[in-house]
Design an enzyme around this catalytic site. Structure first.
Site, PDB file in Angstrom:
ATOM      1  N   ASN A   9     -14.985  14.121  42.574  1.00 55.04           N
ATOM      2  CA  ASN A   9     -14.752  12.832  41.921  1.00 55.04           C
ATOM      3  C   ASN A   9     -13.254  12.766  41.636  1.00 55.04           C
ATOM      4  O   ASN A   9     -12.775  13.381  40.695  1.00 55.04           O
ATOM      5  CB  ASN A   9     -15.576  12.763  40.623  1.00 55.04           C
ATOM      6  CG  ASN A   9     -15.227  11.547  39.785  1.00 55.04           C
ATOM      7  OD1 ASN A   9     -14.569  10.621  40.254  1.00 55.04           O
ATOM      8  ND2 ASN A   9     -15.678  11.537  38.528  1.00 55.04           N
ATOM      9  N   LYS A  11     -11.520  10.402  40.548  1.00 60.14           N
ATOM     10  CA  LYS A  11     -11.139   9.524  39.432  1.00 60.14           C
ATOM     11  C   LYS A  11      -9.954   8.643  39.865  1.00 60.14           C
ATOM     12  O   LYS A  11      -9.879   8.254  41.031  1.00 60.14           O
ATOM     13  CB  LYS A  11     -10.831  10.348  38.175  1.00 60.14           C
ATOM     14  CG  LYS A  11     -11.975  11.322  37.870  1.00 60.14           C
ATOM     15  CD  LYS A  11     -11.937  11.920  36.509  1.00 60.14           C
ATOM     16  CE  LYS A  11     -13.156  12.822  36.337  1.00 60.14           C
ATOM     17  NZ  LYS A  11     -13.307  13.357  35.000  1.00 60.14           N
ATOM     18  N   HIS A  95     -20.989   7.046  35.133  1.00 60.90           N
ATOM     19  CA  HIS A  95     -20.151   8.170  34.679  1.00 60.90           C
ATOM     20  C   HIS A  95     -19.782   7.957  33.205  1.00 60.90           C
ATOM     21  O   HIS A  95     -19.588   6.818  32.776  1.00 60.90           O
ATOM     22  CB  HIS A  95     -18.890   8.258  35.546  1.00 60.90           C
ATOM     23  CG  HIS A  95     -18.109   9.505  35.312  1.00 60.90           C
ATOM     24  ND1 HIS A  95     -17.272   9.647  34.235  1.00 60.90           N
ATOM     25  CD2 HIS A  95     -18.065  10.683  35.993  1.00 60.90           C
ATOM     26  CE1 HIS A  95     -16.736  10.863  34.262  1.00 60.90           C
ATOM     27  NE2 HIS A  95     -17.201  11.511  35.324  1.00 60.90           N
ATOM     28  N   GLU A  97     -17.103   8.267  31.704  1.00 59.72           N
ATOM     29  CA  GLU A  97     -15.848   7.519  31.507  1.00 59.72           C
ATOM     30  C   GLU A  97     -16.095   6.019  31.666  1.00 59.72           C
ATOM     31  O   GLU A  97     -15.471   5.201  30.980  1.00 59.72           O
ATOM     32  CB  GLU A  97     -14.782   8.040  32.486  1.00 59.72           C
ATOM     33  CG  GLU A  97     -14.276   9.410  32.034  1.00 59.72           C
ATOM     34  CD  GLU A  97     -13.715  10.292  33.126  1.00 59.72           C
ATOM     35  OE1 GLU A  97     -13.451   9.811  34.234  1.00 59.72           O
ATOM     36  OE2 GLU A  97     -13.547  11.504  32.862  1.00 59.72           O
ATOM     37  N   GLU A 167     -23.701  15.784  33.215  1.00 59.59           N
ATOM     38  CA  GLU A 167     -22.308  16.035  32.832  1.00 59.59           C
ATOM     39  C   GLU A 167     -22.157  15.925  31.320  1.00 59.59           C
ATOM     40  O   GLU A 167     -21.972  14.818  30.787  1.00 59.59           O
ATOM     41  CB  GLU A 167     -21.386  15.009  33.498  1.00 59.59           C
ATOM     42  CG  GLU A 167     -21.406  15.063  35.008  1.00 59.59           C
ATOM     43  CD  GLU A 167     -20.102  14.543  35.608  1.00 59.59           C
ATOM     44  OE1 GLU A 167     -19.484  15.272  36.384  1.00 59.59           O
ATOM     45  OE2 GLU A 167     -19.701  13.413  35.269  1.00 59.59           O
ATOM     46  N   GLY A 173     -13.274  17.594  31.889  1.00 58.00           N
ATOM     47  CA  GLY A 173     -11.820  17.609  31.800  1.00 58.00           C
ATOM     48  C   GLY A 173     -11.280  18.401  30.624  1.00 58.00           C
ATOM     49  O   GLY A 173     -10.101  18.305  30.294  1.00 58.00           O
ATOM     50  N   SER A 212     -15.833  20.580  34.135  1.00 58.09           N
ATOM     51  CA  SER A 212     -14.958  21.746  34.241  1.00 58.09           C
ATOM     52  C   SER A 212     -15.507  22.826  35.183  1.00 58.09           C
ATOM     53  O   SER A 212     -15.372  24.016  34.909  1.00 58.09           O
ATOM     54  CB  SER A 212     -14.662  22.329  32.855  1.00 58.09           C
ATOM     55  OG  SER A 212     -13.958  21.374  32.068  1.00 58.09           O
TER      56      SER A 212
HETATM   57  P1  PGA Z   1     -13.969  17.725  35.523  1.00 56.26           P
HETATM   58  O1  PGA Z   1     -14.677  16.283  35.734  1.00 56.26           O
HETATM   59  O2  PGA Z   1     -14.474  18.608  36.646  1.00 56.26           O
HETATM   60  O3  PGA Z   1     -12.501  17.456  35.612  1.00 56.26           O
HETATM   61  O4  PGA Z   1     -14.414  18.229  34.192  1.00 56.26           O
HETATM   62  C1  PGA Z   1     -15.997  16.172  36.138  1.00 56.26           C
HETATM   63  C2  PGA Z   1     -16.393  14.715  36.217  1.00 56.26           C
HETATM   64  O5  PGA Z   1     -15.961  13.919  35.369  1.00 56.26           O
HETATM   65  O6  PGA Z   1     -17.146  14.303  37.116  1.00 56.26           O
END
Ligand code: PGA
Length: 250
Positions: A9, A11, A95, A97, A167, A173, A212
């Protein structure tokens, strides 16, 4: 045996030049791998680039969102059929976010899930609790409510054509990964909840872990019984890291 899946992903990261180098690295690193499926979900403007660089290979591509309408006066929105035009197989839906920063709800996520299925796309439907929710002991309730939004509209038959990504918001993140046991417990809960509607669909359902995931922790996460791969944010932006995670899914 469920086949594992690793999805990057990206982003809101990338530019034409850096994407080119990244995709070249991923293509070269993953070319010989056969034991799992691989994909990257890129920002809309780069779908054409992903399509031209990835078609014919073993890395699929997709988007990170869509609009639930087929077309119309929706300035700034992108229709499911537009993603199909650019060869997308996957689209990330709901997601955290999107939910947290763009006011998406279980209702809108469910509408987008249905729209993705109508267009023949594979939704990657995201669920997960915040730190406050985990500490309050309501992780299962939160995940159940998110999952029920699609189970109640698309049903188990809809989930049969989808992927679920667990998630935990506190792990995205932050460098704080859920432990394999923490993740496994929620994955098993998700599978069991789908099994209440349809045990065959539940058994076949691909449930990714995200939050992560790094080359260093991917193997132990992917070894868990109900973890069928990963949704990878930060580490998907570095070709060697993403390839190492893809290898861990072999
Ligand atoms: P990350 O993000 O691996 O940077 O924690 C995962 C995601 O948001 O899909």
């Amino acid at each position: 045996m469920r086949r594992k899946l690793v999805v990057g992903n990206w982003k809101m990261y990338g530019r034409l030049a850096s994407n080119k180098a990244l995709l070249e690295g991923v293509v070269a690193g993953v070319r010989e791998l056969k034991g799992a499926d691989y994909a990257v979900c890129v920002p809309y403007p780069y779908l054409a680039q992903a399509q031209s660089m990835l078609q014919g290979g073993n890395v699929a591509w997709g988007a990170q969102n869509l609009n639930q309408h087929e077309e119309g006066a929706y300035t700034g929105a992108v229709a499911p059929g537009m993603l199909v035009d650019f060869g997308c197989r996957y689209v990330i839906i709901g997601h955290s976010e999107r939910r947290g920063l763009f006011q998406e709800t279980n209702v809108s996520a469910s509408a987008k899930f249905d729209a993705a299925l109508r267009a023949g796309l594979t939704p990657i439907f995201c669920v997960g609790e915040t730190l406050a929710e985990r500490e309050a002991g309501v992780t299962e309730q939160v995940v159940a409510t998110q999952l029920d939004a699609v189970l109640n509209s698309a049903g188990a038959q809809g989930l049969a054509k989808a992927v679920v990504a667990y998630e935990p918001v506190w792990a995205i993140g932050t460098g704080k990964t859920a432990s394999p046991d923490q993740a496994q417990a929620v994955h098993a809960f998700i599978r069991q909840r789908v099994a209440q509607q349809d045990s065959h669909v539940a058994q076949a359902l691909c449930i990714l872990y995200g939050g992560s995931v790094k080359a260093a922790n991917a193997s132990e996460l992917f070894a868990m019984q109900d973890i069928d791969g990963g949704l990878i944010g930060g580490a998907s932006l570095v070709a060697n890291d993403f390839v190492a995670i893809c290898r861990a899914a072999q």
